[in-house]
Structure formats: structure tokens, C-alpha cells
Write a protein that holds these residues in place. Structure first.
Motif, PDB file in Angstrom:
ATOM      1  N   LYS A  92      -5.201   2.461   4.384  1.00 34.52           N
ATOM      2  CA  LYS A  92      -5.835   2.165   6.192  1.00 34.52           C
ATOM      3  C   LYS A  92      -7.838   2.284   6.399  1.00 34.52           C
ATOM      4  N   VAL A  93      -7.857   3.615   5.300  1.00 42.45           N
ATOM      5  CA  VAL A  93      -9.456   2.709   5.978  1.00 42.45           C
ATOM      6  C   VAL A  93      -9.988   1.282   5.082  1.00 42.45           C
ATOM      7  N   LYS A 188       6.839  -3.842  -4.925  1.00 46.54           N
ATOM      8  CA  LYS A 188       6.591  -3.661  -5.857  1.00 46.54           C
ATOM      9  C   LYS A 188       7.004  -1.607  -4.884  1.00 46.54           C
ATOM     10  N   LEU A 189       6.090  -1.630  -4.247  1.00 49.57           N
ATOM     11  CA  LEU A 189       5.329   0.339  -3.388  1.00 49.57           C
ATOM     12  C   LEU A 189       6.743  -0.518  -2.587  1.00 49.57           C
ATOM     13  N   SER A 190       7.354  -1.447  -1.990  1.00 50.75           N
ATOM     14  CA  SER A 190       8.148  -1.000  -0.752  1.00 50.75           C
ATOM     15  C   SER A 190       9.566  -1.135  -1.457  1.00 50.75           C
ATOM     16  N   ILE A 217       3.672   0.210   6.895  1.00 49.81           N
ATOM     17  CA  ILE A 217       3.258  -0.644   7.676  1.00 49.81           C
ATOM     18  C   ILE A 217       2.475  -1.283   7.544  1.00 49.81           C
ATOM     19  N   GLN A 218       1.354  -0.766   6.860  1.00 48.94           N
ATOM     20  CA  GLN A 218       0.419  -1.570   6.131  1.00 48.94           C
ATOM     21  C   GLN A 218       0.414  -2.640   5.258  1.00 48.94           C
ATOM     22  N   VAL A 219       1.700  -2.130   4.855  1.00 47.58           N
ATOM     23  CA  VAL A 219       2.266  -3.241   3.703  1.00 47.58           C
ATOM     24  C   VAL A 219       2.735  -3.868   4.324  1.00 47.58           C
ATOM     25  N   ILE A 220       3.535  -4.209   5.141  1.00 47.35           N
ATOM     26  CA  ILE A 220       4.306  -5.426   5.890  1.00 47.35           C
ATOM     27  C   ILE A 220       3.130  -5.977   6.689  1.00 47.35           C
ATOM     28  N   HIS A 225       0.264 -11.806   6.216  1.00 47.63           N
ATOM     29  CA  HIS A 225      -0.347 -12.730   5.574  1.00 47.63           C
ATOM     30  C   HIS A 225      -0.620 -13.022   3.672  1.00 47.63           C
ATOM     31  N   LEU A 226      -0.289 -12.122   3.337  1.00 41.62           N
ATOM     32  CA  LEU A 226      -0.316 -13.543   1.765  1.00 41.62           C
ATOM     33  C   LEU A 226       0.857 -14.064   1.710  1.00 41.62           C
ATOM     34  N   TYR A 227       2.384 -13.855   2.229  1.00 39.91           N
ATOM     35  CA  TYR A 227       3.097 -14.307   2.119  1.00 39.91           C
ATOM     36  C   TYR A 227       2.518 -15.891   2.737  1.00 39.91           C
ATOM     37  N   HIS A 228       2.151 -16.687   4.370  1.00 36.19           N
ATOM     38  CA  HIS A 228       1.274 -17.361   4.058  1.00 36.19           C
ATOM     39  C   HIS A 228       0.399 -17.897   3.827  1.00 36.19           C
TER      40      HIS A 228
END
Length: 1047
Positions: A92-93, A188-190, A217-220, A225-228
Motif C-alpha cells: 500500500k505504501v 500467482k499470489l492470488s 485489493i491492491q492486486v486487483i 492496469h497491467l492487463y490493459h
């Protein structure tokens, strides 16, 4: 009025320093409290207010120094949950903190890696997640350090993405791979988190589950953005590279797409995420990168964070609004009293004023904090609006690019036809499979009919089991999930019971058969006993007892047989029901087979119609191509009679190459025609060959007409008629291709004969190589180069003689002018001599590198055109040097003109340029002799310019200019002189124009004579040109270059 400014500076300095230190201590204390509350060993998610305070602290100090100073001291190796929460807060930071946080985190990469490696070696559930999370954080830090254009929050515009990717394909390729690696770590984390939740059958409302789910939530946010960005870069890669090269990228993207879609679907179904984040929906299928217009269909996934509810407790003052502790006023007042003491034992009004101002400042700071928190909420809302507007912009771009879809319709139509053909093949396979299924059903039916006797004892057993199961179901209706599990268990038990019943039925059938055999044996024994009873009355008592026992046993057996017969009857009823059911299934299968046969017939008819349509389309394409070819040929034939085409010319060599290419194209045309006649469903080969044949034949006709304009009358007429006949034969052949009846019998024999006639005439019109035999060309080159060198040496000698003669016979200005002119001529001759020597060396190098195993004469004979140009250039250089010496001699003797020297200098510069061009044709670019030859050519041009300059300056010094003094003339005499001067000007202008016309005619005649030398008479053998005499060289004819030109 009392004022704060009246307070002594010493007191203010003490108070100010103490306030800053207290404020810093308060900030460190609040950060330590927030970090300790956010990162602890409780298995609960990190509270948002603590994380927000840590993030605001990074903005306050413009970095993460305080955060890392406390984070290093955390006992991360002692607790996996503590490490998990540390990774969450650090994520988050990185995303929402100050931009300088990235550089601070870069310095602590080793600490993050050590934590992940430690827990990766331990078999702990949270430890495995910590290991994966640390890899993600390291990948994130490395990516954003390498690409500072991407902020850790990954929010950049498409323009920034395009600028970062650039136009270099390698950079785009590398950036795409890095984005894929980044997205792999996130996914992989999800997957690891959901795998642990599935194994524990957890509910998302439990705090232990939320502790694992909170970082997603941060992964989503990152994944959207990475997918786009990955989609944008993949489309850009497919516009630069072939599709086969990017097959690996597409496979990897499709795998990530499926994983990301599954991740978003699972997360959107959980209640925990529904109140915290709005998860976007991905399309049903991944984008089709092979179709450029699919980019318009792509919609950027937008993640929206709902507005947070207000916190119960009051927000703490974090950003530059820290107040001192309650003891500060007391300490300040004590210091003030110790220094100055109270005035007359009473507090000054200024102290009260300072206290009131402090309170106002505290109030204002609290309000400012509230305003800042409200501003943060507004910023979040505005970001959501920006994301929605970006979605609308993408939709508008989609509408804008829909026009590209029309370009794909023809390709889609072809693919549809191929799919229809594949469907017909598939229907045939389905029909065969249906027949196999019908046969298998009949076999199954016969097997069931054979085994119906094995189901006798199963019915009663199943009824009892069913009654027991019904009782158990009424008792165990507690929850829907338990009922489902019980049903599955019962179904499994029913299957087991069925298998046990089948086994018992087989055992009972065997036992019944044994009983029947025993009954028959006992009956035989009974008969034997009755017969023996009449013979053995003495054993009557024993026999009667045995008979009673046998009768009793017989009754038991009868009862058992009757029971078995009842069971058999019930089993027969079941078998009859099964037979009825099987017959119904057989009828259904028969109907399905009939339907499939009907569909197959319909598909075959449809395929035939499509095949016929395809044949018509192929024939239509062929007819269109034939019409275009006829138009091209008719346009070329029209050039034969076009008066505007009379100014176009061409060479026989070029006509020969065009006619040879057209003749070779007839082979491809004949091959394509044969393929089309064999299979009329494919006209691609014939269409391509027709287009090539039409263009080459038309080119041959046009160049034949252009060549005839420079040919003799007899040859010109024959060539024109042959070209017209060639075009007519070609049109007749194309007319045959337009008729279905005559298409298979079309022949190219007449066309080939006409093209061979053009070839023969072009061969006759070719120049005959300057009347020199090819085997004598090598000797001729060496002779000409040697003769040129001797002529230059002779010229240098003559100039030296003229120099000594001029020194003896002249003096003063004339001697100075003559020496300057002769010196410049001497320098020019030396430069020409060096040029000829260098050209000879380059010529030897060309021959040695290009002749291979052939001799020098064979090399010159093979490259006769180049050799002739080299001979002509060498003659021109020698002739120019001789003319320059003669002109200089006449100028020194005052019998010539200075203009002759200027013209000879220009002629020498042109001749040396011709020699350099002739030598440069076959020389290698990296040759040292070629570079030296070019340098010598530039030196010759400079020396020729020096000759021109010295000649002009000498002419100005020698010639006397009359002074124009008209002061003694009257008006009438001046007018008369003016008229006479005008007459002379007009006469000189007329003479100048005549001389220019004469110069043009001389040049034309020169080119005609040069061409005449090439067009030597055909009768008789070619005779070698006589070697020129040394010192008397005539200007050689310039070889004419082949090509199209207008006179």
C-alpha cells in the motif's frame, strides 16, 4: 496594544526550537503507533485508518525513512502473520505513498528478499504466501525503478505508454515480456491465496480469511492496469512483427487471461470485496490480435473504490499540525519566569494572547486536517470519475475504429466457407459415430437381456435400503450442503448395494442350480429306496425313518423353489420394463440417425451449391483478369500508332531483356492454365500468371515501338509489324480463355512464335562492338592505356621545351604570363599522369578479382561493353592532353587564342570524369585504388581550374583596353556612334546565336557518328581499329548508353 513581536528573541528561539522537536517527536510517536497497530501478529486484516496514516506520513516527510526505521526493528522471522501484514502495508505504501518511497524501498531490497527466503524454506501456510508476496514486491520495485515513467500506482495515459514503448520493436518486445512477468507474480499470489481458502472451506466474513484476502485489493488494482497495457502492446507488436513470431506471446497472454478472469470472478462472488472495491468484468474471450480492428472492441477495465465511511475516532494531526504536549505551556512559562520573572507577580497580557493564539492555531490545524481528509475523499471520487470517463473514451474509440471491420469482411466470408466445409465433414463423422452408437446400443441391449436373470434378488434389497435411506433423509435435513453430501453418499451406497446384489444374485443362481441337481439326485435315491423296500422288509424301520426325513427335506426344497419362482417372476417384470425402456431408446436412436442422415443430405446439397458458387466466383475472377489483361495489351498496341509516342526511344538490349522475360512468362502461364483446367476451383496460379504475362508482353510491345524509332526503316517496319502481330496473337489467346468451351484448348504457340520474332529482330539491331573482335579487346585496352601514358609524357616534355623557348624569346609581363600558364599546364599534365597510372592499377585489380579461372582477354571479352567504354574514356583523356599542349604552344607563340586553353581544360575534366566513371562501374566500394582514383580525379579538376584561372588572368594582363573618352564629341556624333554600336551589338548577338546553333548541330552529329560506330556493317568480319599514332590523337566517339530518351 501588546504584540508577540515584543517578546524577547531569546525566549522565542527557545520556544520555537522546543516546538519543532516536540512536533517531530509527536510525528515519530504517531507513526510508531500506526505501524505497530497495522503490523501485528493478530490474524485480522490491516485497518484502513492505520495504513492511511502511514501513507500520509510518507507524504509529510517526502519519503519512507521513518517507516523503514521502524519496520527494520520488527521481529519478522518470528511470525509469518507479522511478515504477511508487513508485505501488505509495504504494498500500500508503494502504491499510494510519496514518489520517493520507491527509492527508499530500493535500498532495502535485501531485507525483503531475506524475509521471503526465510519463510520460503519453512512449511508454513502463511510462510508460503509471504515468500510469493516478497517476490511480487521485488518485481514491482525493479520494474518501476527501470521504468520511471510508470508510477507504482500504474496509472498512466495511453500517450505515455506509447512514448515509453517507442518505435523500436525490440524495446516493445522487452517491455511486453516484463509486463507479463509482473502480471504472473500478481496472479500467482492470488491463486495461492484462493488455493488455501478452498482447502480450508473458509467464509469471507471470518477475520482469519479477511487477513489473507485484504492484500488482493491492491492486486486487483495492479492487474487491471497491467492487463490493459499488455493488450495495447500486443496489438502494437502484431502490427510490427509476423504472427508466427508472436505465437509464444499469444499463448502466454491467453493463459494469463484465463487466470485473471477466474480471479476476478471468484473475487466478485465474495461478500468481503463487494463493499470495498468494484471489480471490472473481462470479456468472454481474449482479444484477437490477428485482427487489427479488434483493438476497437477492447474496453479498458476500470477499478472503482467506493467512498469510505467516516471513522469513529477523531483523526490525529499528522501533516505539520502536531501540537505540543499538555506540559509545554507549563515548561514555557517556567523558563520565562526563570529568565525574567513575573512582572509584579502578575502574568502579562501577552502570555494570555499567546495562549489564545495557540488555541486558535490548534483549532485551525484540526480544521485543516479535516479539510485535507475531505480533499482525499474528493480526489478518490474524481479518480473514479476519471476512470469512468476513460471508459467512455475507449467506447468512443471503439466507435471510431469500427470502420476497420469492413476490411475484414472478405476474409471472414472465406473463413465462413471453410467452416461450412469443415461442418459438412464433421456431420459425416457424426453420422458415422451415430451408427457406431446404435450398434453399441444393440450390443448393450443384448447384454442386458442376457443378464436379466442376475437382478432377481436386487429389488427387495433395494426397497429395504430405500426405506432406510428415506428415514435417514427425514432425520438429516439440517442444511442444504449436508443433504447434498448425504445424497452423494446414498448414491454411492446404492451403487455398492447394486454391485452386492448382482454378486448375491449370481451366488443364489448357482445355489439354486445346485439344489435342483441335489433334488434330482434325491428323487433317484427315493425311487431306489422304494424298489429296495419291497425286497428288504427286514430294514423297514430304518427305511421308513429315512423316507420321513427325505419327505421333510423335500417339502423344504419345494417351499424354497416356490419362493425362488416368485422372485423370478418379479425379476421378469423388471426385465420386461428394462426391455421396454431399451426398445424406446432404440427407437429414439433410430430417429436421431434419420435426423442426422437428413442433415447430412442437406449439408451435402449445401456443399455442392457452395462448390458451384466457388467455381463461378473463380471463373468470374479469371474473366475479370482476362479483361484487364486485354485492356493492358490494347493500350500497348495503341502506342504503335500514337504520334505522341514517336519521341520515345529505347535500346535493342533493353528490348531483348523485356522480350526474353515475356517469353519466359509464357511457361508460367501455360503451367497455371494446366492447373486450372485440372481443378477449376483454384484459379490463383492462372490469374497471377495472366497478370505477369500481360504486363511483360505490353512492355515488350511498347519498347519494341520505341526501339523502332531509332532503327533503320526496314528493321523498324518489321519490328512494328512483329509487335502488332504479337499483341494480336495474345488477344486471341485471351479471347479463348473467356469462352468456357474453348478454354481447355487454348494454346500459346502463336504467341511464342511472335515473341521469338521480336527477340530475333532485337538481336539483329544490337550494336556490333566497334568492329573489334572480342578476343582482341584485352590487348586493345592495354594498348590504349599505354598510348595515353606516352601521350601525356610527350605533352609534359613539349611543355618543358616551350617553357625554355619562352624564357629565351620573351621578357617582362609576357614572360610572366607564359610561365604561369605553362606551369599550370605542367601541373595538370602531372595530375593526369597520376590519374592514368591509378586507373591502370584499379583496372588490374578489377580484372584479378573478377576473372576467376578465366584469362584477362576472356574477362574483357565477357564484359565487352564495359571494355569499350574504358577504351573510349582512355582515348578521350589522351586526345585532350594533346590538344591542351597544342593550344598552349599557339598561345605562347601568339598565334592562338586564350579561349582554346579554357575549352581544352574543360574537355580534359570531362574526359577524366568519364574515365573514373568507367573504372568505378566494376570496382568494389572498399577498394583503396578506387578511393585514390577519386582523389586523383578531384586533383585533375583543381588543376584544370588553375589552368583556366591563369589563362584568364594572363589574358587580362596582355590585352589592352581602350579608354572611352567621349568628351570631344557633339550630340549628333554621339547619336551616330550609339547607332553604330547598336548595329554591332545586334550583329554580334546574331552571330552568337548562329554559333550556338552550329555548336548544337555539331554535338548532335557527334552523337550520330558515335552511334554509327556502334552500328557497324553486318556483312564481312569485324576489323580491329588501327592503333593511334603517338602524339597525334583524335577525339574518340563517346559510347551511347542504352535506355529510353527523348531527342
Amino acid at each position: 496594544m501588546n504584540s508577540i513581536k515584543s517578546v524577547p528573541a531569546r525566549v522565542l528561539s527557545r520556544r520555537g526550537g522546543h516546538s519543532l522537536e516536540a512536533e517531530r517527536e509527536q510525528f515519530d510517536k504517531s507513526q510508531a503507533i500506526s505501524i505497530s497497530k497495522a503490523i501485528n501478529t493478530q490474524e485480522a486484516p490491516v485497518k484502513e485508518k492505520h495504513a492511511r496514516r502511514i501513507i500520509l506520513g510518507t507524504h509529510h516527510e517526502k519519503g519512507a525513512f521513518t517507516f523503514w526505521s521502524y519496520a527494520i526493528g520488527l521481529p519478522l522471522p518470528s511470525s509469518a502473520i507479522l511478515s504477511w501484514k508487513f508485505c501488505h502495508v509495504l504494498h500500500k505504501v508503494l502504491r499510494d505513498g510519496h514518489p520517493n518511497v520507491l527509492q527508499d524501498c530500493q535500498r532495502y531490497r535485501s531485507n525483503i528478499r531475506e524475509t521471503g527466503d526465510l519463510w520460503g524454506h519453512l512449511h508454513d501456510r502463511y510462510g508460503q504466501l509471504v515468500n510469493i508476496y516478497t517476490r511480487l514486491l521485488l518485481t514491482k520495485i525493479s520494474f518501476h525503478v527501470k521504468h520511471p515513467e510508470f508510477p507504482p500506482g500504474l496509472e498512466v495515459s495511453d500517450e505515455v505508454l506509447e512514448k515509453t514503448a517507442g518505435t523500436d520493436v525490440n524495446n516493445i518486445f522487452q517491455l511486453t515480456v516484463e509486463l507479463f512477468d509482473y502480471l504472473d507474480c500478481e496472479l500467482k499470489l492470488s491463486e495461492s491465496v484462493f488455493r488455501q481458502l478452498n482447502t480450508s472451506m473458509a467464509v469471507s466474513q471470518m477475520s482469519a480469511v479477511q487477513c489473507r484476502l485484504a492484500p488482493l485489493i491492491q492486486v486487483i488494482q495492479d492487474c487491471s492496469h497491467l492487463y490493459h497495457y499488455a493488450v495495447k502492446l500486443m496489438f502494437k507488436l502484431h502490427s510490427c512483427l509476423p504472427a508466427d513470431t508472436l505465437q509464444g506471446h499469444r499463448d502466454r497472454f491467453h493463459e494469463q487471461f484465463r487466470s485473471l478472469k477466474n480471479f476476478f470472478k471468484k473475487a466478485s462472488d465474495m461478500l468481503y470485496f463487494k463493499r470495498l472495491i468494484q471489480i471490472p468484468r473481462l470479456p468472454e474471450s481474449p482479444p484477437n490480435f490477428l485482427r487489427a480492428s479488434a483493438l476497437a472492441e477492447h474496453v479498458k477495465p476500470v477499478v472503482v473504490i467506493p467512498e469510505e465511511a467516516p471513522e469513529d475516532e477523531e483523526p490525529e494531526n499528522l501533516i505539520e499540525i502536531s501540537t505540543t504536549s499538555t506540559t509545554e505551556p507549563q515548561i514555557t512559562s517556567d523558563l520565562f519566569e526563570q529568565t525574567f520573572g513575573p512582572p509584579n507577580g502578575v502574568w502579562d497580557d501577552r502570555d494570555a494572547q499567546i495562549e489564545s493564539l495557540k488555541k486558535e492555531v490548534d483549532t485551525l490545524r484540526a480544521e485543516m486536517e479535516k479539510i485535507k481528509l475531505e480533499a482525499q475523499r474528493y480526489i478518490t471520487q474524481l479518480k473514479a470519475q476519471v476512470n469512468s470517463l476513460e471508459g467512455e473514451v475507449e467506447e468512443q474509440r471503439k466507435q471510431k475504429q469500427k470502420a476497420l471491420v469492413d476490411n475484414e469482411q472478405l476474409r471472414d466470408e472465406l473463413e465462413r466457407l471453410q467452416r461450412v466445409k469443415q461442418d459438412s465433414d464433421r456431420s459425416q463423422r457424426l453420422c458415422a459415430e451415430a451408427e457406431k452408437k446404435a450398434n453399441a446400443t444393440e450390443i448393450r441391449y443384448t447384454k442386458l437381456k442376457e443378464k436379466h436373470s442376475e437382478l432377481i434378488n436386487t429389488h427387495a434389497e433395494l426397497l429395504r435400503k430405500n426405506a432406510d435411506t428415506a428415514k435417514q433423509l427425514t432425520v438429516t435435513q439440517q442444511s442444504q450442503e449436508e443433504v447434498a453430501r448425504v445424497k452423494e453418499q446414498l448414491a454411492f451406497q446404492v451403487e455398492q448395494v447394486k454391485r452386492e446384489a448382482e454378486m448375491k444374485l449370481e451366488d443364489q443362481s448357482v445355489q439354486m442350480e445346485q439344489l435342483r441337481q441335489e433334488l434330482d439326485a434325491r428323487r433317484e435315491e427315493l425311487e431306489q429306496a422304494q424298489r429296495s423296500l419291497s425286497h428288504a422288509k427286514q430294514a423297514g424301520v430304518e427305511l421308513s425313518a429315512q423316507v420321513d426325513a427325505l419327505h421333510a427335506e423335500k417339502e423344504v426344497l419345494r417351499r424354497s423353489v416356490s419362493e425362488k419362482e416368485c422372485e423370478l417372476l418379479s425379476t421378469r417384470g423388471l426385465v420386461e420394463e428394462k426391455e421396454l425402456q431399451l426398445s424406446q431408446e432404440a427407437d429414439k436412436a433410430t430417429r436421431e440417425i434419420r435426423e442426422l442422415q437428413g442433415r447430412l443430405l442437406e449439408k451435402s446439397n449445401q456443399e455442392q451449391s457452395l462448390q458451384q458458387k466457388l467455381l463461378e466466383e473463380q471463373f468470374g475472377v479469371l474473366q475479370q483478369t482476362v479483361r484487364e489483361a486485354q485492356g493492358i495489351l490494347r493500350d500497348a498496341m495503341a502506342k504503335l500508332d500514337d504520334p505522341l509516342h514517336l519521341r520515345c526511344t529505347s535500346s535493342p538490349d533493353y528490348l531483348l531483356s523485356r522480350a526474353q522475360a515475356a517469353l519466359e512468362s509464357t511457361d508460367a502461364l501455360e503451367k497455371g492454365h494446366a492447373q486450372y483446367v485440372a481443378s477449376m476451383a483454384d484459379a490463383a496460379g492462372l490469374v497471377g500468371a495472366l497478370a505477369l504475362f500481360a504486363h511483360l508482353t505490353a512492355d515488350t510491345i511498347v519498347n519494341g515501338s520505341a526501339t523502332s524509332h531509332l532503327a533503320p526503316t526496314d528493321h523498324a517496319d518489321r519490328l512494328t509489324e512483329t509487335c502488332r502481330d504479337c499483341g494480336q496473337r495474345s488477344l486471341e489467346y485471351l479471347d479463348e480463355l473467356k469462352d468456357r468451351q474453348r478454354l481447355g484448348h487454348a494454346e500459346l504457340g502463336d504467341v511464342r512464335r511472335a515473341l521469338r520474332g521480336v527477340l530475333q529482330l532485337a538481336q539483329e539491331l544490337r550494336p556490333k562492338s566497334l568492329d573489334i573482335k572480342q578476343e582482341e579487346l584485352g590487348d586493345m585496352v592495354e594498348k590504349e592505356m599505354a598510348s595515353t601514358s606516352e601521350a601525356i609524357e610527350d605533352a609534359v616534355r613539349r611543355i618543358e621545351e616551350m617553357m625554355s623557348q619562352a624564357r629565351n624569346e620573351s621578357s617582362g609581363v609576357k614572360l610572366e604570363v607564359n610561365e604561369r600558364i605553362l606551369n599550370s599546364c605542367t601541373d595538370l599534365m602531372k595530375a593526369i599522369r597520376l590519374l592514368v597510372t591509378t586507373s591502370t592499377n584499379l583496372q588490374k585489380e578489377i580484372v584479378e578479382s573478377g576473372r576467376g579461372a578465366a584469362t584477362t582477354q576472356e574477362f574483357y571479352a565477357k564484359n565487352s561493353r564495359w571494355t569499350e567504354g574504358l577504351i573510349s574514356a582512355s582515348k578521350a583523356v589522351g586526345w585532350g592532353a594533346t590538344q591542351l599542349v597544342e593550344s598552349a604552344d599557339r598561345v605562347v607563340l601568339h598565334t592562338g587564342k586564350y579561349e582554346e586553353l579554357i575549352v581544352c581544360s574543360h574537355e580534359i575534366a570531362a574526359s577524366t570524369a568519364q574515365l573514373v566513371a568507367a573504372s568505378k562501374v566494376k570496382a568494389e566500394k572498399s577498394s583503396r585504388n578506387l578511393a585514390k582514383l577519386q582523389e586523383c580525379s578531384r586533383n585533375v579538376n583543381e588543376m584544370a581550374a588553375n589552368v583556366v584561372a591563369s589563362t584568364k588572368s594572363g589574358q587580362e594582363q596582355i590585352e589592352e583596353k581602350d579608354t572611352m573618352d567621349f568628351s570631344g564629341m557633339s550630340l549628333i556624333k554621339l547619336k551616330k556612334e550609339e547607332m553604330e554600336t547598336q548595329v554591332k551589338v545586334l550583329e554580334l548577338e546574331k552571330r552568337l546565336e548562329g554559333e550556338r546553333v552550329r555548336l548544337g548541330e555539331l554535338r548532335k552529329q557527334h552523337y550520330v557518328l558515335a552511334g554509327g560506330c556502334e552500328d557497324a556493317p553486318e556483312d564481312g568480319e569485324a576489323k580491329p581499329a588501327p592503333a593511334p599514332r603517338r602524339g597525334i590523337l583524335k577525339k574518340p566517339p563517346i559510347a551511347q548508353k542504352p535506355g529510353l530518351a527523348e531527342p
